[in-house]
Motif scaffolding. Sequence first.
Motif, PDB file in Angstrom:
ATOM      1  N   SER A  98       6.718   7.332  -6.407  1.00 36.78           N
ATOM      2  CA  SER A  98       5.997   7.586  -7.647  1.00 36.78           C
ATOM      3  C   SER A  98       4.506   7.594  -7.365  1.00 36.78           C
ATOM      4  CB  SER A  98       6.323   6.501  -8.681  1.00 36.78           C
ATOM      5  OG  SER A  98       5.526   6.650  -9.845  1.00 36.78           O
ATOM      6  N   ASN A  99       3.753   8.249  -8.234  1.00 39.21           N
ATOM      7  CA  ASN A  99       2.293   8.252  -8.077  1.00 39.21           C
ATOM      8  C   ASN A  99       1.646   7.039  -8.736  1.00 39.21           C
ATOM      9  OD1 ASN A  99       3.037   9.375 -10.607  1.00 39.21           O
ATOM     10  ND2 ASN A  99       1.024  10.313 -10.829  1.00 39.21           N
ATOM     11  N   VAL A 100       2.474   6.177  -9.342  1.00 36.78           N
ATOM     12  CA  VAL A 100       1.969   4.927  -9.913  1.00 36.78           C
ATOM     13  C   VAL A 100       2.755   3.767  -9.313  1.00 36.78           C
ATOM     14  CG1 VAL A 100       1.224   6.015 -12.053  1.00 36.78           C
ATOM     15  CG2 VAL A 100       3.520   5.047 -11.910  1.00 36.78           C
ATOM     16  N   LEU A 101       2.169   2.594  -9.337  1.00 31.49           N
ATOM     17  CA  LEU A 101       2.813   1.407  -8.778  1.00 31.49           C
ATOM     18  C   LEU A 101       3.261   0.488  -9.904  1.00 31.49           C
ATOM     19  CD1 LEU A 101       3.601  -0.229  -6.292  1.00 31.49           C
ATOM     20  CD2 LEU A 101       1.285  -1.184  -6.257  1.00 31.49           C
ATOM     21  N   GLY A 102       4.561   0.208  -9.946  1.00 29.87           N
ATOM     22  CA  GLY A 102       5.111  -0.663 -10.965  1.00 29.87           C
ATOM     23  C   GLY A 102       5.447   0.075 -12.252  1.00 29.87           C
ATOM     24  N   LYS A 103       6.118  -0.618 -13.148  1.00 32.17           N
ATOM     25  CA  LYS A 103       6.521  -0.044 -14.431  1.00 32.17           C
ATOM     26  C   LYS A 103       5.656  -0.618 -15.541  1.00 32.17           C
ATOM     27  CE  LYS A 103      11.343   0.714 -13.063  1.00 32.17           C
ATOM     28  NZ  LYS A 103      12.763   0.425 -13.363  1.00 32.17           N
ATOM     29  N   GLY A 104       5.330   0.239 -16.494  1.00 35.26           N
ATOM     30  CA  GLY A 104       4.477  -0.192 -17.593  1.00 35.26           C
ATOM     31  C   GLY A 104       3.451   0.875 -17.893  1.00 35.26           C
ATOM     32  N   ASP A 105       2.217   0.480 -17.993  1.00 36.20           N
ATOM     33  CA  ASP A 105       1.141   1.415 -18.304  1.00 36.20           C
ATOM     34  C   ASP A 105       0.794   2.257 -17.076  1.00 36.20           C
ATOM     35  OD1 ASP A 105      -1.208   1.894 -20.451  1.00 36.20           O
ATOM     36  OD2 ASP A 105      -2.030   1.977 -18.415  1.00 36.20           O
ATOM     37  N   ASP A 106       0.815   3.581 -17.223  1.00 35.60           N
ATOM     38  CA  ASP A 106       0.554   4.464 -16.084  1.00 35.60           C
ATOM     39  C   ASP A 106      -0.885   4.367 -15.578  1.00 35.60           C
ATOM     40  OD1 ASP A 106       3.136   5.312 -15.984  1.00 35.60           O
ATOM     41  OD2 ASP A 106       2.787   7.277 -16.873  1.00 35.60           O
ATOM     42  N   ARG A 107      -1.817   4.082 -16.475  1.00 39.45           N
ATOM     43  CA  ARG A 107      -3.207   3.942 -16.022  1.00 39.45           C
ATOM     44  C   ARG A 107      -3.359   2.730 -15.112  1.00 39.45           C
ATOM     45  NH1 ARG A 107      -6.277   3.833 -21.612  1.00 39.45           N
ATOM     46  NH2 ARG A 107      -4.429   2.548 -22.009  1.00 39.45           N
ATOM     47  N   LEU A 108      -2.696   1.650 -15.500  1.00 41.94           N
ATOM     48  CA  LEU A 108      -2.702   0.471 -14.648  1.00 41.94           C
ATOM     49  C   LEU A 108      -1.954   0.750 -13.351  1.00 41.94           C
ATOM     50  CD1 LEU A 108      -3.193  -2.520 -14.063  1.00 41.94           C
ATOM     51  CD2 LEU A 108      -1.123  -3.040 -15.390  1.00 41.94           C
ATOM     52  N   GLY A 109      -0.807   1.429 -13.469  1.00 40.12           N
ATOM     53  CA  GLY A 109      -0.016   1.760 -12.285  1.00 40.12           C
ATOM     54  C   GLY A 109      -0.780   2.620 -11.303  1.00 40.12           C
ATOM     55  N   SER A 110      -1.586   3.548 -11.820  1.00 35.13           N
ATOM     56  CA  SER A 110      -2.398   4.408 -10.958  1.00 35.13           C
ATOM     57  C   SER A 110      -3.459   3.597 -10.236  1.00 35.13           C
ATOM     58  CB  SER A 110      -3.055   5.504 -11.801  1.00 35.13           C
ATOM     59  OG  SER A 110      -3.858   6.342 -11.004  1.00 35.13           O
ATOM     60  N   ALA A 111      -4.094   2.677 -10.953  1.00 31.91           N
ATOM     61  CA  ALA A 111      -5.117   1.827 -10.342  1.00 31.91           C
ATOM     62  C   ALA A 111      -4.509   0.913  -9.289  1.00 31.91           C
ATOM     63  CB  ALA A 111      -5.813   1.003 -11.420  1.00 31.91           C
ATOM     64  N   LEU A 112      -3.313   0.404  -9.576  1.00 33.64           N
ATOM     65  CA  LEU A 112      -2.644  -0.473  -8.615  1.00 33.64           C
ATOM     66  C   LEU A 112      -2.261   0.284  -7.343  1.00 33.64           C
ATOM     67  CD1 LEU A 112      -0.313  -2.513 -11.005  1.00 33.64           C
ATOM     68  CD2 LEU A 112      -2.365  -3.339  -9.827  1.00 33.64           C
ATOM     69  N   MET A 113      -1.782   1.517  -7.500  1.00 29.63           N
ATOM     70  CA  MET A 113      -1.409   2.315  -6.334  1.00 29.63           C
ATOM     71  C   MET A 113      -2.637   2.606  -5.481  1.00 29.63           C
ATOM     72  SD  MET A 113       0.974   3.733  -4.559  1.00 29.63           S
ATOM     73  CE  MET A 113       2.436   3.999  -5.594  1.00 29.63           C
ATOM     74  N   LYS A 114      -3.738   2.944  -6.125  1.00 29.37           N
ATOM     75  CA  LYS A 114      -4.981   3.207  -5.399  1.00 29.37           C
ATOM     76  C   LYS A 114      -5.419   1.975  -4.622  1.00 29.37           C
ATOM     77  CE  LYS A 114      -9.705   4.889  -6.124  1.00 29.37           C
ATOM     78  NZ  LYS A 114     -10.692   5.354  -7.141  1.00 29.37           N
ATOM     79  N   SER A 115      -5.310   0.825  -5.265  1.00 33.56           N
ATOM     80  CA  SER A 115      -5.693  -0.429  -4.617  1.00 33.56           C
ATOM     81  C   SER A 115      -4.758  -0.769  -3.463  1.00 33.56           C
ATOM     82  CB  SER A 115      -5.674  -1.559  -5.657  1.00 33.56           C
ATOM     83  OG  SER A 115      -5.990  -2.799  -5.068  1.00 33.56           O
ATOM     84  N   TYR A 116      -3.457  -0.525  -3.663  1.00 32.44           N
ATOM     85  CA  TYR A 116      -2.472  -0.834  -2.616  1.00 32.44           C
ATOM     86  C   TYR A 116      -2.721  -0.003  -1.355  1.00 32.44           C
ATOM     87  CZ  TYR A 116       1.951  -0.978  -0.112  1.00 32.44           C
ATOM     88  OH  TYR A 116       2.906  -1.107   0.877  1.00 32.44           O
ATOM     89  N   ILE A 117      -2.899   1.303  -1.527  1.00 35.01           N
ATOM     90  CA  ILE A 117      -3.070   2.174  -0.372  1.00 35.01           C
ATOM     91  C   ILE A 117      -4.390   1.873   0.336  1.00 35.01           C
ATOM     92  CG2 ILE A 117      -3.362   4.580   0.370  1.00 35.01           C
ATOM     93  CD1 ILE A 117      -1.268   5.357  -1.688  1.00 35.01           C
ATOM     94  N   TYR A 118      -5.433   1.531  -0.444  1.00 37.09           N
ATOM     95  CA  TYR A 118      -6.689   1.127   0.199  1.00 37.09           C
ATOM     96  C   TYR A 118      -6.491  -0.158   1.000  1.00 37.09           C
ATOM     97  CZ  TYR A 118     -11.281  -0.760   1.001  1.00 37.09           C
ATOM     98  OH  TYR A 118     -12.387  -1.306   1.610  1.00 37.09           O
ATOM     99  N   ALA A 119      -5.758  -1.111   0.408  1.00 31.77           N
ATOM    100  CA  ALA A 119      -5.522  -2.382   1.093  1.00 31.77           C
ATOM    101  C   ALA A 119      -4.770  -2.179   2.406  1.00 31.77           C
ATOM    102  CB  ALA A 119      -4.746  -3.335   0.180  1.00 31.77           C
ATOM    103  N   LEU A 120      -3.891  -1.168   2.449  1.00 29.52           N
ATOM    104  CA  LEU A 120      -3.175  -0.864   3.687  1.00 29.52           C
ATOM    105  C   LEU A 120      -4.135  -0.514   4.815  1.00 29.52           C
ATOM    106  CD1 LEU A 120      -0.039   1.310   2.790  1.00 29.52           C
ATOM    107  CD2 LEU A 120      -0.061  -0.973   3.803  1.00 29.52           C
ATOM    108  N   THR A 121      -5.231   0.173   4.470  1.00 27.35           N
ATOM    109  CA  THR A 121      -6.194   0.579   5.511  1.00 27.35           C
ATOM    110  C   THR A 121      -6.870  -0.628   6.148  1.00 27.35           C
ATOM    111  OG1 THR A 121      -8.113   0.793   4.013  1.00 27.35           O
ATOM    112  CG2 THR A 121      -6.658   2.715   4.233  1.00 27.35           C
ATOM    113  N   GLU A 122      -6.857  -1.761   5.452  1.00 25.76           N
ATOM    114  CA  GLU A 122      -7.485  -2.975   5.947  1.00 25.76           C
ATOM    115  C   GLU A 122      -6.472  -3.959   6.528  1.00 25.76           C
ATOM    116  OE1 GLU A 122     -10.785  -3.385   5.989  1.00 25.76           O
ATOM    117  OE2 GLU A 122     -11.008  -1.397   5.107  1.00 25.76           O
ATOM    118  N   SER A 123      -5.198  -3.563   6.516  1.00 27.30           N
ATOM    119  CA  SER A 123      -4.135  -4.451   6.982  1.00 27.30           C
ATOM    120  C   SER A 123      -4.084  -4.519   8.501  1.00 27.30           C
ATOM    121  CB  SER A 123      -2.783  -3.971   6.438  1.00 27.30           C
ATOM    122  OG  SER A 123      -1.721  -4.743   6.964  1.00 27.30           O
ATOM    123  N   ASP A 124      -3.666  -5.668   9.019  1.00 24.02           N
ATOM    124  CA  ASP A 124      -3.516  -5.825  10.464  1.00 24.02           C
ATOM    125  C   ASP A 124      -2.261  -5.114  10.974  1.00 24.02           C
ATOM    126  OD1 ASP A 124      -5.799  -7.364  10.689  1.00 24.02           O
ATOM    127  OD2 ASP A 124      -4.721  -9.248  10.381  1.00 24.02           O
TER     128      ASP A 124
END
Length: 200
Positions: A98-124
Amino acid sequence: MKRLDCKGLACPKPVILTKKELEAMDSGELEVVVDNETAKENVTKFAKSQGYSFEYTEKDGLYYIIIKKVQPKDAEECPVMDFDVISGDKRPVILIGSNVLGKGDDRLGSALMKSYIYALTESDVMPSTMIFINSGVKLTTEGSEVIDSLKTLESQGVEILSCGTCLDFYGLKEKLLIGSITNMYTIVEKMNNAPNTIKL
């Protein structure tokens, strides 16, 4: 030369039938006929991944792919090896459906997905592969807010794959910005061979 007619077959049947036909052959040439570019790409990518030489021509909307299989002792080049198998790669595969992360509000889900993928770039620990299916392919195409993060991940060795059927469904095939197009057979193989699969 054997001939395999895959016109009208949906993904991933052309690849699966091609694989079975080649496995049944000791050596020789196989002509695979498909009627769309996605199937052509999937079959030729499979042939390349197995170390087979191939060529294709297009005529009247059909693709004629000729794959040559030779006995190992006659091969001029070694078959392409599976790097993950050789290295014992323990990195996970991430399946994004999905282009959103989690179920519920899509705007929140979109922000969460953006944050998750960015966090991956900083992961060990980086994933070996990220697979995007269904509306997840919107993240790898024009208009995505995570393209820069995905480019960073790709530059660090993460394989980015988007489902060809899904891109066609959403009319996004020509708008793919990163990674490559894949098929369900390859997705199954990637997930089966991964030490761990994370599904979002």
